[in-house]
Design an enzyme around this catalytic site. Sequence first.
Site, PDB file in Angstrom:
ATOM      1  N   LYS A 265      -8.180   7.615 -14.080  1.00 45.04           N
ATOM      2  CA  LYS A 265      -7.310   8.640 -14.661  1.00 45.04           C
ATOM      3  C   LYS A 265      -8.074   9.385 -15.757  1.00 45.04           C
ATOM      4  O   LYS A 265      -8.796   8.770 -16.527  1.00 45.04           O
ATOM      5  CB  LYS A 265      -6.077   7.981 -15.292  1.00 45.04           C
ATOM      6  CG  LYS A 265      -5.014   7.547 -14.302  1.00 45.04           C
ATOM      7  CD  LYS A 265      -3.770   7.066 -15.023  1.00 45.04           C
ATOM      8  CE  LYS A 265      -2.754   6.489 -14.062  1.00 45.04           C
ATOM      9  NZ  LYS A 265      -2.153   7.466 -13.141  1.00 45.04           N
ATOM     10  N   ARG A 339       2.471   0.929  -5.402  1.00 45.51           N
ATOM     11  CA  ARG A 339       3.068   0.719  -4.074  1.00 45.51           C
ATOM     12  C   ARG A 339       2.408  -0.455  -3.356  1.00 45.51           C
ATOM     13  O   ARG A 339       3.024  -1.097  -2.520  1.00 45.51           O
ATOM     14  CB  ARG A 339       2.979   2.024  -3.266  1.00 45.51           C
ATOM     15  CG  ARG A 339       1.573   2.481  -2.989  1.00 45.51           C
ATOM     16  CD  ARG A 339       1.511   3.947  -2.567  1.00 45.51           C
ATOM     17  NE  ARG A 339       1.878   4.853  -3.657  1.00 45.51           N
ATOM     18  CZ  ARG A 339       1.965   6.171  -3.542  1.00 45.51           C
ATOM     19  NH1 ARG A 339       1.702   6.756  -2.377  1.00 45.51           N
ATOM     20  NH2 ARG A 339       2.309   6.925  -4.561  1.00 45.51           N
TER      21      ARG A 339
END
Length: 484
Positions: A265, A339
């Site tokens: 990120k 996920r």
Amino acid sequence: MELFIKNLKIENVEAEIFAVFMTEEKAKVFKPKTEIDNLIFSSFKDFRGEFDKMSLIFLNSKIKRVLLVGLGKEKELTLERLRIASCSAVKSAASNKIRELVFSVPATRLHSKDVAASLAEGAVLGDYVFDKYKTNHDEKQTRIEKITFLHENTKLKDIVQRAKIICEGANNARELVNEAPNVAHTVYLENVAMEIAKRNDLRITVLDENELKNRGLNLILAVSRGSFCPPRLVIIEYEGDKKSKQKIALVGKGVIFDTGGINLKPSGHIEDMKCDMAGSATVFFTIETAARLRLKKNIIAVAPLVENSIGPNSYRPGEIITAYNGKSVEISDTDAEGRLILADALSYTEKNYSPSLILDFATLTGSIMRTFGEFVAGIFGDQKTAKKIFEAGEKTYERVWHLPIYEEYKNEMKGEISDLKNLGYKEGAYAGAITGAAFLSSFVEKTPWLHFDIAGTAFYEKQRGYTPKGGTGWGIRLLIEFLK
Ligand code: BES
Ligand code: ZN
Ligand code: ZN
């Protein structure tokens, strides 16, 4: 904070601050009946009962100060407005370094039970600040120790007591989310879960790295590979209704810090990533709150705990991993890690605990924030449950909106060389929150399931009313309302 209900005449009230909540209509027709009323009335000039406007009056009597708190127009009065007004009263007392208040419970068109509960909620939630790392005592906020509610029905005691327990659950979740990521690592969260189990006499199971390997929870292991923090899968069980076969599973994402992994990120997106375990905090403190309230429900709280970090052993884009349920998953982006760990946690929960309903909570996508900002959580999956959750959320003001998982979205998550990939549809740029949910849907076979994307609602970039900056404790009041 201790909450009491007392049936007292105003002449007999002793208080550091007496908070009087008043609608515009009441303020207009206020007629002084007692000496104290007279004193209040004489300072009324700039108080009209407008919503969230306050006026502090100093008296030379057993009541040292009266705080008039406006509730706005009667017809516009809601439980949320009462929470906000109560929070303002508490914050005003705290800024005056006062630790005890007396509250009038206003008579309105709303039920007095709901009014008292909402005032209690606003007070307990509004009293919370994360200041444990302030070493200068003067910089810590004064905490309210006691509020006495004036009402003729002292049975309201039970109502405010329950409201207090629920909001303490939310405050505990806030505290855990706000804790620094060097402290709140995976084993720290495991210990928090152990303490919850111990103090409420609940069964707890923790799968460590070896057990995760033996049982084939390979997606959890893959995400965790780049970190020194060992992965865990924590399962807490609360049996509140031994006669019933129904069991609700709450599954929460517990990424103690999300660097993004090899798909690192950038600055501007990484700073608040300690919030990425908020889902686990939600499920831990919901099950504790349910146990404290002795709700007649069977609940399990499940949390995969990992760090998504970078190291020589980090998982890479292009790796293909076999999930717990046997499906192969190609890693297209190491930043879509939530996920992956949830996929294993969901199928493990369904297979080994046979719940009748599964709800999962995850700070899953930036996409949901682009859609709803910080005000609404996206929910996906079972329609019937979604409707009930929506209604509970309207009541607690933790609002949700149901989004569809159409076949086309699921197709976008199919892999070219594997069963599934963890990123789909224009490299995740299109319908990101929905495709995230679509991916998860492949890991629940037959159980009614609802996914909550709480990336926006779990962590605030600034304080709003009774919700502080940082961890919000979102979802705990909503879940308890739903469970009730
Ligand atoms: N933890 C993030 C989602 C997130 C974003 C939470 C902002 C809180 C605030 C999640 O793991 C993530 O990185 N999601 C990616 C998914 C993408 C790579 C498909 C995202 O939303 O950008
Ligand atoms: Zn991520
Ligand atoms: Zn994440």
